[in-house]
Design an enzyme around this catalytic site. Structure first.
Site, short mmCIF file in Angstrom:
data_model
loop_
_atom_site.label_atom_id
_atom_site.label_comp_id
_atom_site.label_asym_id
_atom_site.label_seq_id
_atom_site.Cartn_x
_atom_site.Cartn_y
_atom_site.Cartn_z
CB CYS A 96 -0.79 -0.10 1.20
SG CYS A 96 -0.26 -0.11 2.66
CB SER A 97 0.44 4.74 1.18
OG SER A 97 -0.49 5.03 0.27
#
Length: 163
Positions: A96-97
């Site tokens: 993800c981020s």
């Protein structure tokens, strides 16, 4: 579980400003029930993993790792992963981020019987911070990285921040 993650993300703004390092941040939010893989390990040519993007569609559309499969977070559907990756012994890396949402998705895969699942340490931000390439929807290299919010964007040191 979604409520817990939502609450955690709400407090992320406050906590991220108080954190001194990425390891402290991940230690605070993650359970470590999914092993990490580093961006350097994933970038090695011998690593033949399915790469799953556990961010939202707008984030993925802005940029993603090459050949990443969008699975999302809020609307994650386990059945779609099972259809694409039927072999539960396949190597899978979820990102993800920064590595918080991806742990949640990776945990769902592990609970479903997948045995070789990893969380990308530091997510796409760490990937880009280490000068690895990201790609847009046309599979063209881009400097753009969706940072989710101004606060989360503090962890991205290289590339162009997109909100």
């Amino acid at each position: 579980m979604k409520v817990f993650i939502s609450i955690a993300l709400c407090f992320f703004t406050f906590y991220s400003n108080a954190q001194e390092s990425l390891p402290e941040l991940l230690k605070h939010y993650n359970t470590k029930n999914i092993p990490y893989i580093t961006v350097q390990e994933l970038a090695m040519p011998k690593t033949k993993a399915f790469i799953l993007d556990a961010r939202e569609k707008g984030e993925y559309n802005t940029s993603h790792l090459k050949n990443a499969i969008f699975v999302g977070y809020n609307n994650f559907e386990l059945d779609s992963v099972i259809a694409k990756i039927p072999n539960k012994n396949s190597e899978i890396v979820v990102y993800c981020s920064i590595g918080i949402r991806s742990e949640t998705i990776a945990s769902k895969l592990k609970k479903a019987g997948y045995t070789n699942v990893f969380n990308l340490y530091g997510g796409i931000f760490e990937w880009k911070n280490n000068n690895f390439r990201v790609y847009n929807l046309e599979n063209a290299e881009t400097e753009n990285v969706h940072v989710y919010s101004k606060e989360w964007g503090n962890w991205l040191k290289k590339g162009k921040k997109v909100f």
